[in-house]
Write a protein that holds these residues in place. Sequence first.
Motif, PDB file in Angstrom:
ATOM      1  N   GLN A 171      38.931  14.444  24.716  1.00 15.13           N
ATOM      2  CA  GLN A 171      40.282  14.432  24.491  1.00 15.13           C
ATOM      3  C   GLN A 171      40.357  15.686  23.507  1.00 15.13           C
ATOM      4  O   GLN A 171      39.547  15.954  22.599  1.00 15.13           O
ATOM      5  CB  GLN A 171      40.887  13.192  23.628  1.00 15.13           C
ATOM      6  CG  GLN A 171      40.826  11.956  24.723  1.00 15.13           C
ATOM      7  CD  GLN A 171      41.598  10.839  23.979  1.00 15.13           C
ATOM      8  OE1 GLN A 171      42.332  10.891  23.046  1.00 15.13           O
ATOM      9  NE2 GLN A 171      40.986   9.976  24.246  1.00 15.13           N
ATOM     10  N   GLY A 208      47.872  13.643  19.196  1.00 14.19           N
ATOM     11  CA  GLY A 208      47.525  12.601  19.122  1.00 14.19           C
ATOM     12  C   GLY A 208      48.198  11.455  18.622  1.00 14.19           C
ATOM     13  O   GLY A 208      47.959  10.538  17.924  1.00 14.19           O
ATOM     14  N   TYR A 230      48.017  10.829  14.742  1.00 12.77           N
ATOM     15  CA  TYR A 230      46.591  11.659  14.302  1.00 12.77           C
ATOM     16  C   TYR A 230      47.033  13.051  14.521  1.00 12.77           C
ATOM     17  O   TYR A 230      46.121  13.996  14.027  1.00 12.77           O
ATOM     18  CB  TYR A 230      45.669  11.119  15.212  1.00 12.77           C
ATOM     19  CG  TYR A 230      44.993   9.738  14.958  1.00 12.77           C
ATOM     20  CD1 TYR A 230      44.283   9.750  13.897  1.00 12.77           C
ATOM     21  CD2 TYR A 230      45.293   8.856  15.702  1.00 12.77           C
ATOM     22  CE1 TYR A 230      43.635   8.408  13.872  1.00 12.77           C
ATOM     23  CE2 TYR A 230      44.823   7.684  15.642  1.00 12.77           C
ATOM     24  CZ  TYR A 230      43.867   7.387  14.525  1.00 12.77           C
ATOM     25  OH  TYR A 230      43.605   6.271  13.997  1.00 12.77           O
ATOM     26  N   GLN A 288      44.178  16.132  17.717  1.00 13.79           N
ATOM     27  CA  GLN A 288      43.137  15.618  17.513  1.00 13.79           C
ATOM     28  C   GLN A 288      42.089  16.191  18.682  1.00 13.79           C
ATOM     29  O   GLN A 288      42.545  16.640  19.578  1.00 13.79           O
ATOM     30  CB  GLN A 288      43.119  14.115  17.443  1.00 13.79           C
ATOM     31  CG  GLN A 288      43.530  13.711  18.766  1.00 13.79           C
ATOM     32  CD  GLN A 288      43.591  12.116  18.944  1.00 13.79           C
ATOM     33  OE1 GLN A 288      43.314  11.548  18.018  1.00 13.79           O
ATOM     34  NE2 GLN A 288      43.926  11.699  20.020  1.00 13.79           N
ATOM     35  N   VAL A 309      38.617  14.305  20.252  1.00 15.47           N
ATOM     36  CA  VAL A 309      37.445  13.325  20.359  1.00 15.47           C
ATOM     37  C   VAL A 309      36.321  13.735  21.277  1.00 15.47           C
ATOM     38  O   VAL A 309      36.650  14.335  22.407  1.00 15.47           O
ATOM     39  CB  VAL A 309      38.293  11.897  21.101  1.00 15.47           C
ATOM     40  CG1 VAL A 309      37.412  10.882  21.132  1.00 15.47           C
ATOM     41  CG2 VAL A 309      39.326  11.510  20.358  1.00 15.47           C
ATOM     42  N   TYR A 363      31.204   7.933  19.818  1.00 13.12           N
ATOM     43  CA  TYR A 363      32.349   8.916  19.940  1.00 13.12           C
ATOM     44  C   TYR A 363      32.861   9.204  18.364  1.00 13.12           C
ATOM     45  O   TYR A 363      32.650   8.541  17.361  1.00 13.12           O
ATOM     46  CB  TYR A 363      33.541   7.941  20.643  1.00 13.12           C
ATOM     47  CG  TYR A 363      33.350   7.886  22.078  1.00 13.12           C
ATOM     48  CD1 TYR A 363      33.959   8.862  22.917  1.00 13.12           C
ATOM     49  CD2 TYR A 363      32.602   6.742  22.459  1.00 13.12           C
ATOM     50  CE1 TYR A 363      33.665   8.670  24.246  1.00 13.12           C
ATOM     51  CE2 TYR A 363      32.303   6.561  23.764  1.00 13.12           C
ATOM     52  CZ  TYR A 363      32.870   7.389  24.792  1.00 13.12           C
ATOM     53  OH  TYR A 363      32.926   7.183  25.991  1.00 13.12           O
ATOM     54  N   GLN A 389      36.010  11.159  16.253  1.00  7.67           N
ATOM     55  CA  GLN A 389      37.285  11.819  16.200  1.00  7.67           C
ATOM     56  C   GLN A 389      37.761  12.562  15.076  1.00  7.67           C
ATOM     57  O   GLN A 389      37.224  12.480  13.794  1.00  7.67           O
ATOM     58  CB  GLN A 389      38.333  10.733  16.172  1.00  7.67           C
ATOM     59  CG  GLN A 389      39.757  11.023  16.294  1.00  7.67           C
ATOM     60  CD  GLN A 389      40.926   9.940  15.802  1.00  7.67           C
ATOM     61  OE1 GLN A 389      40.434   9.292  14.932  1.00  7.67           O
ATOM     62  NE2 GLN A 389      41.809   9.823  16.573  1.00  7.67           N
ATOM     63  N   ALA A 411      40.993  14.629  13.095  1.00  9.53           N
ATOM     64  CA  ALA A 411      42.560  14.433  13.429  1.00  9.53           C
ATOM     65  C   ALA A 411      43.273  15.403  12.287  1.00  9.53           C
ATOM     66  O   ALA A 411      42.669  15.936  11.274  1.00  9.53           O
ATOM     67  CB  ALA A 411      43.122  13.073  13.222  1.00  9.53           C
ATOM     68  N   PRO A 443      36.232   5.558  22.973  1.00 12.40           N
ATOM     69  CA  PRO A 443      37.084   6.482  22.837  1.00 12.40           C
ATOM     70  C   PRO A 443      38.252   6.077  22.087  1.00 12.40           C
ATOM     71  O   PRO A 443      39.229   6.589  21.843  1.00 12.40           O
ATOM     72  CB  PRO A 443      37.261   7.410  23.920  1.00 12.40           C
ATOM     73  CG  PRO A 443      36.685   6.391  25.112  1.00 12.40           C
ATOM     74  CD  PRO A 443      35.816   5.392  24.561  1.00 12.40           C
ATOM     75  N   TYR A 447      41.153   3.622  20.090  1.00 14.79           N
ATOM     76  CA  TYR A 447      41.506   3.258  18.784  1.00 14.79           C
ATOM     77  C   TYR A 447      41.147   1.602  18.535  1.00 14.79           C
ATOM     78  O   TYR A 447      41.348   0.770  19.517  1.00 14.79           O
ATOM     79  CB  TYR A 447      42.855   3.042  18.385  1.00 14.79           C
ATOM     80  CG  TYR A 447      43.521   2.757  17.195  1.00 14.79           C
ATOM     81  CD1 TYR A 447      43.348   3.161  15.928  1.00 14.79           C
ATOM     82  CD2 TYR A 447      44.151   1.442  17.012  1.00 14.79           C
ATOM     83  CE1 TYR A 447      43.667   2.864  14.745  1.00 14.79           C
ATOM     84  CE2 TYR A 447      44.432   0.769  15.879  1.00 14.79           C
ATOM     85  CZ  TYR A 447      44.315   1.531  14.477  1.00 14.79           C
ATOM     86  OH  TYR A 447      44.802   1.127  13.526  1.00 14.79           O
ATOM     87  N   ASP A 454      36.413   1.605  15.682  1.00 17.15           N
ATOM     88  CA  ASP A 454      35.847   2.452  14.735  1.00 17.15           C
ATOM     89  C   ASP A 454      34.571   1.746  13.857  1.00 17.15           C
ATOM     90  O   ASP A 454      34.437   0.623  14.028  1.00 17.15           O
ATOM     91  CB  ASP A 454      36.944   2.482  13.627  1.00 17.15           C
ATOM     92  CG  ASP A 454      37.594   1.208  13.121  1.00 17.15           C
ATOM     93  OD1 ASP A 454      38.590   0.655  13.740  1.00 17.15           O
ATOM     94  OD2 ASP A 454      37.287   0.575  12.230  1.00 17.15           O
TER      95      ASP A 454
END
Length: 262
Positions: free
Chosen positions: A178, A182, A185, A188, A190, A198, A200, A202, A243, A245, A248
């Motif tokens: 990505q 976002g 974010y 961003q 990814v 993954y 990220q 942001a 990928p 949310y 985490d």
Amino acid sequence: MATCATGKNRTSGKHRRPGRFERTTARAAGVAAITATGVIGTLAAPALAAEPAAAPEQTGFIPVVAVGSTVADEIDAQAAAQEQSAYEAEALRKAAEEAARKKAAEEAKEKREAEERAAREAERRLLGSFVAPVAGSNLSTSYGTGGSLWSSGSHTGADFTAATGTSVRAVGAGTVVQAGWGGAYGNQVVIRMNDGTYTQYAHMSSLSVSAGQTVTPGRQIGLSGATGNVTGPHLHFEARSTPEYGSDLDPVGYLRSRGVAL
């Protein structure tokens, strides 16, 4: 007893001295016979026979010496041996050159293979290495910090101090999945890492990669900023198992487990 009117009878059985005419005739006949047979020396006078032979005439030509068959065979054998020796020496020279060529080719091949192995190893180490997302930065907000600023009730990433326009780096090797806006974010990126996790990045002011592009550790992917839901410029960094949310991981633990000192 009757007698001849023109001469006297010679007594039978008696020798007499030949006359002058008979001696002259015999001498002439003897010379003719000797001349016809080529035998001259036997009639030469003693004084003439004793004279020394005349020296051979100096013609300037090299005299030819007849060589016996044994000597000629030895010369031929020596010539054949020399020819064989020269042939063997040439064969040895060519063999040495071929051996040197093969050795040089093998050494060049070994060197090339060693260089290729070293390059692959360097690439493997590079692809397996990790770096901090912002060089020389400090953590400003830790992972899991609670508050109303986050919809989940806690901070899902780690914030790194970074003025707007600071270079943001891929922490490891991977593929961008990505790159763009976002929502909260902001701008961003990814990245699916080579180990299957993954990461990220942001709130960036600008992006320098696009989806589908591969990156290596330390590759710049954009510049930090203050886009999205923020109170000031910084970099929000997350580590995820997917990928999406909500998957985490502790970003500081993630980086430290991969050799990054924070």
